[in-house]
Scaffold this active site. Structure first.
Site, mmCIF file in Angstrom:
data_model
loop_
_atom_site.group_PDB
_atom_site.id
_atom_site.type_symbol
_atom_site.label_atom_id
_atom_site.label_comp_id
_atom_site.label_asym_id
_atom_site.label_seq_id
_atom_site.Cartn_x
_atom_site.Cartn_y
_atom_site.Cartn_z
ATOM 1 N N HIS A 101 0.863 -1.105 0.088
ATOM 2 C CA HIS A 101 -0.054 0.036 0.016
ATOM 3 C C HIS A 101 0.879 1.410 -0.036
ATOM 4 O O HIS A 101 1.233 1.790 0.953
ATOM 5 C CB HIS A 101 -1.075 -0.045 1.272
ATOM 6 C CG HIS A 101 -2.233 -0.692 0.964
ATOM 7 N ND1 HIS A 101 -3.001 -0.140 0.096
ATOM 8 C CD2 HIS A 101 -2.713 -1.716 1.423
ATOM 9 C CE1 HIS A 101 -4.248 -1.053 -0.008
ATOM 10 N NE2 HIS A 101 -3.992 -1.976 0.938
ATOM 11 N N ASP A 106 -5.154 2.159 1.547
ATOM 12 C CA ASP A 106 -5.288 1.448 2.911
ATOM 13 C C ASP A 106 -6.222 2.432 4.011
ATOM 14 O O ASP A 106 -6.904 2.171 4.708
ATOM 15 C CB ASP A 106 -4.071 0.953 3.684
ATOM 16 C CG ASP A 106 -2.935 1.897 3.629
ATOM 17 O OD1 ASP A 106 -2.994 2.839 3.062
ATOM 18 O OD2 ASP A 106 -1.913 1.501 4.452
ATOM 19 N N HIS A 241 10.097 -0.977 -29.685
ATOM 20 C CA HIS A 241 10.817 -2.197 -29.822
ATOM 21 C C HIS A 241 10.946 -2.414 -31.202
ATOM 22 O O HIS A 241 10.232 -2.125 -32.259
ATOM 23 C CB HIS A 241 9.657 -3.140 -29.344
ATOM 24 C CG HIS A 241 10.425 -4.463 -29.084
ATOM 25 N ND1 HIS A 241 10.791 -4.837 -27.883
ATOM 26 C CD2 HIS A 241 10.695 -5.721 -29.813
ATOM 27 C CE1 HIS A 241 11.462 -6.006 -27.810
ATOM 28 N NE2 HIS A 241 11.349 -6.361 -29.206
ATOM 29 N N TYR A 297 -8.577 6.478 -17.846
ATOM 30 C CA TYR A 297 -9.268 7.117 -17.131
ATOM 31 C C TYR A 297 -9.522 8.545 -17.703
ATOM 32 O O TYR A 297 -8.715 9.665 -18.046
ATOM 33 C CB TYR A 297 -8.706 7.420 -15.609
ATOM 34 C CG TYR A 297 -8.348 5.911 -14.904
ATOM 35 C CD1 TYR A 297 -9.035 4.804 -15.310
ATOM 36 C CD2 TYR A 297 -7.672 5.992 -13.920
ATOM 37 C CE1 TYR A 297 -8.865 3.516 -14.713
ATOM 38 C CE2 TYR A 297 -7.141 4.769 -13.448
ATOM 39 C CZ TYR A 297 -7.846 3.600 -13.818
ATOM 40 O OH TYR A 297 -7.532 2.635 -13.302
ATOM 41 N N GLU A 373 -0.233 9.230 9.883
ATOM 42 C CA GLU A 373 -1.337 8.600 10.424
ATOM 43 C C GLU A 373 -2.108 9.731 10.941
ATOM 44 O O GLU A 373 -3.685 9.448 11.021
ATOM 45 C CB GLU A 373 -1.332 7.503 11.248
ATOM 46 C CG GLU A 373 -0.968 6.306 10.461
ATOM 47 C CD GLU A 373 -0.655 5.100 11.462
ATOM 48 O OE1 GLU A 373 -0.201 5.250 12.748
ATOM 49 O OE2 GLU A 373 -0.966 3.877 10.939
#
Ligand code: NI
Length: 394
Positions: A101, A106, A241, A297, A373
């Site tokens: 994470h 998380d 490539h 997206y 946190e």
């Protein structure tokens, strides 16, 4: 005086950190979030008045009905980790080697669990319905959001909110922007077909290497000549490539790259511009091309009214100085699917996690990433504050 909801957010921080650390330690990569979803489902089932469903094996929905009629508000947290080996010395580092994470999802999931708990307890005062979307696979296109929308999770939703913890902004601040926020993230492949042969006799060949090289350089003209200088657009050829030996002109070259754009109109024209440049240069060299454009997206576009409401809530809780009026963000984010595909207005906010004393300014997607946190309190507060306002939980 602080509200009941503000008090609850404070009291819940221990639980939010516990959830976050468990999820961190048991990280799972995109489309494989089976144990993560089972854990979230189990935690939601412990909450009163919570209807839990699994529209997909790797995603979870928790719904809370308020006692009174009102709006339907959705909150979205992504839950997937990245395919990388954690290297930050955390006690609760991932036990699933090769899954980490490192993008703070998380934390997103833990904060949403916290908000779910608060409003499951406060539903007797709630006007309307709260839908908590724990979405899988944000990190891997085509992404989990589009699958969630296809499963109908947005039916009847009046507004959706999302957030991302970010080490680009200090803990205690909120990055807010009205309108377009993140880039549209697309990819392209150009196959150049020539005719191979001996390196000493190019006149007998059609060289895809020199042709491809001209195409790569000319693609930058799209940014510099085809669009206004005021537009933000990034073209990066990242994979080429071609060939197997130093003295053989190969028959084919494959060019792959990514495009980041913000304007819908420009995005729609990009495939045509790439084709025009590649086929024109190929024709000039006697070669041919095949161009493939992969839409990724769409941009996250924040609804101006909802963004003003977010500013209002954050000002009330943390003061005007907590709000950073931010610019465009280059990373993509599949939160856009929830609004783009449904027409439902949304607002997505960045939650600061940078704290120099704790060394939490490390980039996301880095094996040494660690999160402050303390930031979880601010993110939980943002979601809780929006629900308190939208569903009139007073
Ligand atoms: Ni992320």
């Amino acid at each position: 005086m602080s509200s009941v909801i503000e008090e609850k957010v404070k009291q819940l921080q221990g639980d939010v950190i516990t959830w976050r650390r468990y999820l961190h330690q048991h990280a799972e990569i995109s489309f494989q979030e089976y144990a993560t979803s089972a854990y979230i489902e189990n935690e939601l089932k412990k909450m009163e008045g919570m209807t839990v469903s699994r529209p997909l094996p790797t995603g979870v929905i928790g719904v809370i009905e308020g006692a009174y009629p009102g709006k339907t508000i959705a909150l979205r947290a992504d839950i997937d980790a990245l395919p990388m080996v954690e290297d930050n010395g955390l006690e609760f580092a991932s036990v699933n080697t090769g899954a980490m994470h490192s993008c703070a999802h998380d934390g997103h999931a833990a904060m949403l669990l916290g908000v779910a708990k608060i409003f499951s307890e406060e539903r007797a005062k709630m006007h309307g319905k709260l839908i908590c979307i724990f979405q899988h696979a944000e990190e891997l296109p085509p992404g989990g959001a589009v699958e969630m929308v296809e499963k109908g999770v947005m039916e009847g939703v009046d507004a959706i909110f999302g957030m991302h913890l970010s080490s680009n902004f200090p803990t205690g601040t909120f990055g807010v922007k009205s309108g377009v926020l993140t880039s549209a993230t697309d990819g392209f492949t150009i196959k150049v077909f020539g005719k191979g042969g001996h390196s000493s006799m190019p006149e007998q060949c059609i060289d895809p290497v020199t042709t491809g090289a001209q195409i790569i350089m000319a693609l930058q003209n799209i940014k510099s000549r085809f669009v206004a200088a005021s537009e933000t657009l990034v073209f990066s050829v990242c994979k080429v490539h071609c060939g197997d030996a130093y003295n053989i002109i190969p028959g084919e070259m494959v060019i792959e790259g990514s495009v980041r754009s913000f304007s819908k109109e420009i995005r729609e024209r990009l495939p045509q511009w790439i084709e025009q440049i590649a086929s024109g240069i190929a024709a000039a060299n006697g070669a041919t091309v095949e161009c493939i454009y992969d839409y990724g997206y769409a941009s996250v576009v924040n609804d101006p009214e909802l963004t003003d409401e977010a500013r209002e809530v954050l000002t009330k809780w943390f003061g005007k100085e907590s709000i950073l009026e931010i610019g465009l963000l280059m990373p993509g984010e599949d939160f856009s699917a929830f609004t783009e595909l449904t027409g439902v207005p949304g607002c997505f906010v960045e939650i600061g996690t940078a704290n120099d004393e704790k060394g939490t300014r490390v980039n996301h997607h880095n094996p040494k990433y660690i999160m402050d946190e303390d930031a979880l309190y601010y993110g939980t507060a943002f979601f809780a504050g929006m629900v308190e306002k939208e569903l009139e939980v007073y």
